[in-house]
Structure formats: structure tokens, C-alpha cells
Design a protein around this motif. Structure first.
Motif, short mmCIF file in Angstrom:
data_model
loop_
_atom_site.label_atom_id
_atom_site.label_comp_id
_atom_site.label_asym_id
_atom_site.label_seq_id
_atom_site.Cartn_x
_atom_site.Cartn_y
_atom_site.Cartn_z
N LEU A 158 0.85 -1.36 -0.10
CA LEU A 158 0.12 0.04 -0.04
C LEU A 158 1.00 1.29 0.09
N PRO A 159 0.21 2.48 -0.54
CA PRO A 159 0.97 3.52 -0.53
C PRO A 159 1.50 4.08 0.98
N LEU A 160 2.77 4.38 0.81
CA LEU A 160 3.51 5.06 2.12
C LEU A 160 4.00 6.30 1.77
N ILE A 161 3.53 7.23 2.44
CA ILE A 161 4.09 8.91 2.36
C ILE A 161 4.71 8.97 3.74
N GLU A 195 8.83 5.40 -2.47
CA GLU A 195 8.09 6.16 -1.34
C GLU A 195 7.89 7.65 -1.40
N LEU A 196 6.79 8.20 -1.51
CA LEU A 196 6.96 9.59 -1.54
C LEU A 196 7.30 10.39 -0.44
N VAL A 197 8.16 11.38 -0.35
CA VAL A 197 8.92 12.21 0.67
C VAL A 197 8.19 13.62 0.48
N ILE A 198 7.35 14.11 1.52
CA ILE A 198 6.98 15.46 1.46
C ILE A 198 7.97 16.39 2.31
N LEU A 211 1.27 17.79 -1.51
CA LEU A 211 0.60 16.39 -0.89
C LEU A 211 -0.99 16.27 -1.47
N GLN A 212 -1.48 17.48 -1.52
CA GLN A 212 -3.04 16.95 -2.17
C GLN A 212 -3.01 16.53 -3.61
N ASP A 213 -2.24 17.38 -4.32
CA ASP A 213 -2.07 16.85 -5.63
C ASP A 213 -1.62 15.60 -5.78
#
Ligand code: C5J
Length: 221
Positions: free
Chosen positions: A66-69, A125-128, A141-143
Motif C-alpha cells: 500500500l502507498p506510504l508517504i 515512497e513519496l517524501v514530502i 501533498l493534495q495533488d
């Protein structure tokens, strides 16, 4: 659709293909001695203690594919994204941008700004990086969530009543169905954590649900 039956205040259903885990600010700057959190006078040991639980949650989530941010609180090296109010707040001798034992405090690219090694982001994995407490303010993040069709968010990380709660409230106002994994989050102040957890799930989940790592794990089994 998986259900966390023991979630509070009532069962939480989450569609696997539309749910992401957002892990807030598990950075050395907040969790290790010598960082921003410690510079503000906090004892970091409560935060260090949740590393194994967070690692377990990440492992379960990754195993489920599953997606992990991950988010990091930080500022550009020239501090142009740091409001003066944030820069001058407090009476610490070590301020944002100052050189500390792990590099410049809360500055992108510095050793202290990275995740604790046990909880490092994996490739893909996405890093913000976020300049504020909330993960939505001045970030993409919202986009990123829209692009992935995400509607449900699980949250963990530090600190419960500051960056985690702010991000969860921002997400709630944007229409996401949110759940806080209560043993995968911590505060320097146990009473603030307890109050945040209660106020999130009060009034029929006014901000969202709460559940434990074991309960999330069981729902994914
Ligand atoms: C704080 C955070 N406490 N990640 N940041 O300044 O909660």
C-alpha cells in the motif's frame, strides 16, 4: 474492504486501493538528542521509544503493497520559506538554521533533518518536505493524493498534538477519512497526546478514528 472493528469511536472501513499511510516527521531533529526538539528543551526519550512500533507498522503496510508517504519538517538552506515568527519564536539558544550537533537545525539536507535510520523511506515512497506543521500547507501533498485516487489516510509520527494533529485536521477538512494509529504516534508531553487522541475521536470521530498497530495489522491479515 478491510474493517478495523475495534477502531474508536466505531469501526473504520478502508478501501485498500484508495488508502495511504502518512508517517509524519520521524526525523532525527525531533527524535534524537541534539536536534530541534531537544533544543526546545524536550526530553526525546518518549519519541525514541515508538521507533520499533512504527517500524512494525511500516513493515506491515509495505508487505500489503500500500502507498506510504513520509513527511519531513524543514526549511531551505537560505530559510526563505521560514516565516520570521517561526524563526524567532521561543527562548532557545539554538534556533532554526543554527549549527547543531547534527548539522543546521531543521534545514533540508542536514544529517539531523533525515529520518531516523530504522524508518528511512525506501525508493519509490513519496517524501514530502513541509515548512509548516501541517503536511498540506505549501506542499504538493493534495495533488499527489489526488493523482493516486486516495480517499482514506492513516496517520502516525510525531508529535501527536503538533504536526500529526495539524495534518490530520487539514486532511479532514479536505474530505479524507482519517485514522490515527495511536501507538505509532508520540508527544514530548503524555497529557497532550492523550488529549489529542481523545479530541480527534470525540463527537463521533469529528476529526477521525483511532486504532492500534495490532488492530491495523489484523485488518490487513
Ligand atoms: C514540532 C512536529 N513539534 N513534527 N514538529 O515542531 O510536531
Amino acid at each position: 474492504m478491510p474493517t478495523i472493528s475495534a477502531a474508536r469511536p466505531y469501526p473504520y472501513n478502508f478501501p485498500l486501493e484508495r488508502t495511504a499511510l502518512v508517517m509524519i516527521d520521524m526525523q532525527r531533529d525531533f527524535i534524537e538528542p541534539g536536534g530541534f526538539g531537544a533544543a526546545l528543551g524536550n526530553d526525546v526519550s518518549r519519541l525514541t521509544a515508538i521507533i520499533p512500533t512504527v517500524a512494525r507498522l511500516l513493515a506491515v503496510w509495505r508487505k500489503a503493497g500500500l502507498p506510504l508517504i513520509h513527511t519531513r519538517e524543514n526549511h531551505r538552506p537560505d530559510l526563505s520559506d521560514c516565516p520570521p515568527a517561526k524563526l524567532t519564536r521561543g527562548n532557545s539558544s539554538l534556533r532554526i538554521g543554527d549549527p547543531g550537533p547534527m548539522g543546521r537545525i531543521l534545514v533540508q539536507g542536514e544529517p539531523g533533518n533525515d529520518f531516523v535510520p530504522e524508518l528511512a523511506a525506501l525508493p519509490g515512497e513519496l517524501v514530502i518536505d513541509k515548512p509548516g506543521k501541517g503536511a498540506f500547507y505549501a506542499t504538493t501533498l493534495q495533488d499527489e493524493l489526488k493523482a493516486r485516487g486516495i480517499t482514506h489516510l492513516l496517520f502516525g509520527g510525531v508529535t501527536t498534538e503538533v504536526c500529526v494533529q495539524t495534518s490530520m485536521r487539514e486532511a479532514n477538512d479536505r474530505g479524507y477519512e482519517c485514522l490515527l494509529v495511536e501507538d505509532a504516534t508520540e508527544s514530548y508531553f503524555p497529557e497532550f497526546k492523550a488529549a489529542a487522541v481523545e479530541m480527534i475521536r470525540a463527537q463521533g470521530a469529528i476529526v477521525g478514528w483511532t486504532a492500534t498497530t495490532d488492530q491495523v495489522t489484523a485488518a490487513l491479515a
